[in-house]
Motif scaffolding. Sequence first.
Motif, PDB file in Angstrom:
ATOM      1  N   ASP B 516     -26.267 -41.982 -12.090  1.00  0.00           N
ATOM      2  CA  ASP B 516     -27.057 -43.112 -13.421  1.00  0.00           C
ATOM      3  C   ASP B 516     -28.393 -42.033 -13.862  1.00  0.00           C
ATOM      4  O   ASP B 516     -28.991 -41.731 -14.680  1.00  0.00           O
ATOM      5  CB  ASP B 516     -26.208 -44.117 -13.809  1.00  0.00           C
ATOM      6  CG  ASP B 516     -25.153 -44.231 -14.362  1.00  0.00           C
ATOM      7  OD1 ASP B 516     -23.709 -43.554 -14.518  1.00  0.00           O
ATOM      8  OD2 ASP B 516     -24.903 -45.200 -14.076  1.00  0.00           O
ATOM      9  N   LYS B 519     -28.886 -38.749 -13.703  1.00  0.00           N
ATOM     10  CA  LYS B 519     -28.495 -37.830 -14.936  1.00  0.00           C
ATOM     11  C   LYS B 519     -29.483 -38.338 -15.999  1.00  0.00           C
ATOM     12  O   LYS B 519     -29.942 -37.812 -17.024  1.00  0.00           O
ATOM     13  CB  LYS B 519     -27.039 -38.811 -15.568  1.00  0.00           C
ATOM     14  CG  LYS B 519     -26.111 -38.116 -14.647  1.00  0.00           C
ATOM     15  CD  LYS B 519     -24.659 -37.772 -15.802  1.00  0.00           C
ATOM     16  CE  LYS B 519     -24.443 -39.468 -15.429  1.00  0.00           C
ATOM     17  NZ  LYS B 519     -22.921 -39.358 -16.140  1.00  0.00           N
ATOM     18  N   ALA B 520     -30.213 -39.990 -16.130  1.00  0.00           N
ATOM     19  CA  ALA B 520     -31.193 -40.286 -16.968  1.00  0.00           C
ATOM     20  C   ALA B 520     -32.069 -39.363 -17.365  1.00  0.00           C
ATOM     21  O   ALA B 520     -32.797 -39.100 -18.405  1.00  0.00           O
ATOM     22  CB  ALA B 520     -31.145 -41.465 -16.680  1.00  0.00           C
ATOM     23  N   LYS B 521     -32.484 -38.856 -15.988  1.00  0.00           N
ATOM     24  CA  LYS B 521     -33.751 -38.676 -15.855  1.00  0.00           C
ATOM     25  C   LYS B 521     -33.862 -37.246 -16.505  1.00  0.00           C
ATOM     26  O   LYS B 521     -34.347 -36.504 -16.154  1.00  0.00           O
ATOM     27  CB  LYS B 521     -34.094 -39.059 -13.766  1.00  0.00           C
ATOM     28  CG  LYS B 521     -35.544 -38.796 -13.630  1.00  0.00           C
ATOM     29  CD  LYS B 521     -36.869 -38.804 -12.287  1.00  0.00           C
ATOM     30  CE  LYS B 521     -35.866 -39.256 -11.423  1.00  0.00           C
ATOM     31  NZ  LYS B 521     -36.058 -38.886 -10.064  1.00  0.00           N
TER      32      LYS B 521
END
Lengths: 295, 522, 321
Positions: B516, B519-521
């Motif tokens: 997660d 992916k956020a980055k």
Amino acid sequence: MLLRKLHFSTLAIHLIFIALSLACIAPLLLVVSISFTGEHSLMLDGYHFWPQKFSTAAYKYVFSGASSILNAYGVTIFVTAVGTLLHLLITSMLSYSLTRPEVTHRKALTFFVYLPVLFNGGLVPQYILLTRILHLKDTIWVLIIVYLVSTVNVLIMKNFFRTIPDSLIESARIDGSGEIRTFFRIALPLSKPSLATIGLFVAIAYWNDWMTASLYIESPKLRPLQYLLQSLMNNIGYLQSNAQASQSMESAIGMLPSEGARMATCVLAIGPIILLYPLLQKYFEKGLTIGAVKE
Amino acid sequence: MKKYSAILLSVTMLFTMLLAGCGEKDASSTGDSPGKEEMTQLNFYMMNSPVNDFDRVMKKANEIIGKEMNAKLNLILVDSSTYAEKMNLMINSGDDWDLSFTANWGGINFFENAAKGAYADLTDLIPKYAPQTYSRIPVGLWDGVKVNGKIYALPNYQQWGTAKREGFKFRSDLAEETGFDWKALKGKPTIEVLEKIGPFLGDALAKHKEMIGFETSSVESLYASNPLLWNMEAVGDTSIPGWINLDNPDKVINQFETEDFAKYTEIMRDWYNKGYVRKDGATVKDTSTDRKAAKFVAERTGSWPDSIDFPGNPDASNMSMTKGADNAPAVTVSTTRTMIPAGAASTAAIAINADSKHIDKALQLVELLNTNDDLYKLITLGEEGVDYKYDENGKFTMIEGKYNFNFNEWQIGQSYSPDFNRAAYDKNKDGDIQKKTQTMVFDADKTAEISPVTGFVFDPTPIKTQVANCAAVASEMIPALSSGSIDPAKALPEFLKRLKTAGVDDIIKEKQAQYDAWKAKK
Amino acid sequence: MNAITNSSRKSKSYRTLRSARRQVPFYFMMAPGLIFITILFYIPMAGVIIAFKDYSARDGIFGSPWMDPLFKNFEFFFKSDAARTVTFNTLFYNLLEAITVTLCALALAILLSEVKNKVVSATYKGSILLPTFLSWIVIQYILFSMLSVDRGIVNNVITGNGGEAVYWYSEPSYWRFILPIAYLWKNVGYYSVLYVAAIAGINPDYYEAAQLDGASNWQRIKHITLPLLKPTIIVLSLLWVGKLFNGGLGDWNGFYTLPNDSGALYPATDVIDTLVFRSLKKVNDYGMASAVGLYQSVVGFFLVLISNYIIKKKDPDSALF
């Protein structure tokens, strides 16, 4: 009556040893047999003590894959001979001294010798030591130095030296012999059987060692026999699993003699070292002739 | 007492000096040779068995390298069984090396070593020193060798491409004999495929009692080693629990808790009971004997295009390891999507030591190996006429006992080339067909979907304990479950329970959290 | 009074000096061994602290940060659900090996010394030594060619006589016998030859005297041979006690190679070292590996100290230190 009893027990002893010898020799015969059996026959007929279909393909494959095999024998023989001699010298001097009552701290020193049997720092520190500090990477000495002293052998040999009667050493001293001279002239010759025994095992350790070479040796010309054969065997496994490789190889040499070659490498690897035992045999036999030394 | 300790000390010193002395001498003699000045020696470590006539070919190769970039390549061959250990030791002890083959498998630990800073950051240097190497490779692959957004290795793009599509292979003669409609399996989910294969195996074995229906072994599990076959993808190492379903790529799951795995183990148990697989499949390590004896009716295959897309594909026309024998004709059908897995780029790559004094030269060497076809062919095949030849039919033949690189070309560079000039192709119809297959593969590489996990690197440090213990449980239970030798009704719940005790949930949670965050980055 | 103390002090220091001087040649002889032990074994021993460290190459052994908590590297082994099984297996096989090898080797050595014909005795010794020359990998090949389900010699014989093929590699219980037999087979030659060498070191005068006294064979063995072999037996046993928690008494490769990676056998064939080796293959963590090694060493260390203490009480001469 007595004679018959005696006879019976000797016969029993011989029977036991014949059975044991067979149990030890037969598996090796199996290895030899498989190495001389054609790959196809191994696949279909299974393993047998006598080749169902005789073939030398495995040996041909091994020799054509490793043209440097003679050089490798040379390296291995050198390492084994020099290593074993140095090991025996260092170990016997150390363990002899540890038995002498003159050495006041011998108990503490024995403990010092023993401790590494239990504790070792693992591979990383050893690698750093041998490569970065001693700079032995890719030299023939690295193959020798790793087995130069074995604390276990020191302790075993200590026991052998203890059986030498004090009176012998005392009388040598009275005759004016120095301690070092006494050791080489009296203690060592008296310990031939134990030297031969320990020497044989050290030689086997040197002979069978391929791990050291695979971690520390990089030039092809310094590769010992066991490394070469081991690597050849791993390569067969790799070629087999690699579809493209196995196709090209098989079109070149028929069927890749994987199992046969595996056994052929075993035969080539243990062949010469087995001769070492008969060579050392006379030292095993001699034993202690204390009387002779006394006079 | 002082005196004696002094003696002891001096003897110690003497010995140490002696040791260091003989070491030093050798070290200096292997170093730069005095005659030529400024010739950089580059030490390149790779996995290979001893090679005959190695010095002769390396001398020729170094003539080219010396001329092109004033450097000397010192290629060091390490046995495959200790390569990973040796490289990790060299890295962990700060030993001296310039280039090395690296990968995400076999304990070589590409990602871990890159994250630790052992490999040089090449992000900005590659376009400068290795532009062609860079441009030839599909862009998606470069993401596969990135850690925290930086490139740490150069993927060795191979002639057989990188996109994956899984499928099955059948004995074509037996399919015909029993009227098995293998073409209908195209693109079907694996459980459905297995359910259809079952009856076929029964029919074929009824007529050929000496054969074995399907290949099982202790080394490979149709499930645990092949995520794509189950429409899944591993997050991090394949064998550590924690995969994603490609249709729901946001959620990390325990792949052994799925319905598919349960069904799969039941099917294998059924096959086991019916005698379609070896009774000792869970314990057989080497199946090559059965393969060579042409015993298998069906097997898994990763090679494609299949017999529907490209009739006559030579890789698809024989069961594996029976090419020479010609007694096991085969057809293949691919059943999955085409995808470049996250691990594709790091399957085979070259890394450069972060502490190397010649990072730029090392990169230039990689570029030279990848662009100078003669040099690459010289090292990987030897000299034409001496080490190999083309026979009267135009077939590539190696000359026995001569230089033989053991087919390890994939470790030292890209064997892919747009004009097919970097590998051995037969100079006849077979060679043409091979080139045609590879053209199809390369085209697919450009359009294949890229795994959603590509570029994500899992750091197992916080949960090492759990990983180690799960690995131990898996290596004990998976072969048995995958070969049907234990009853899943009892063994599967036990397996899942043991994984739980070993901490599988912590792994899934940790993987999800890292995934997660990544992916956020992005 | 003063004079006496003075002279006694003088003679005491003279004695120390003399005893010190007498030791010099021995220290010379010991120097190479002690130096190599220091360099080869003691310097790398610093590496045991890796067990408490979050090791990374960049920071080196001493620079790497300490683990938090300090014993975190030890966690994985003790948390493993197999820890109890493998510990049991390790002790079970080690005790079995120590006892069988010692008894068989002693028996063979004594019997060998009864064989008077030199050529015959040499042949026997040579034969039982053969397995010692083989590596575990080779022994695995041999074992596999005997036990392979469809091609092995044993199953060939069984099916040839109308029996059912046995799945040797699928049934753990067989391996409780196979492994100890394999270790015995490989090691018994080594130890019997070692004991033969020890017997050869016994002063023949003792036997002659016993013969004159009309001692029977058994009496000679019981009253001369065994007592004189005792120190060797004790040293070997003490060495083994230190390795009691190490698979195969330190030589665990047999447990790893012989089962041929067959998962079904692990409950019966896994010892501490093989479990650790397999678990850590995936993680490649030097810290965790040395943690387990350190645990084995410390346990062994205390076992040796205790055993040595007991031996010292009963028979000070045989104690190791």
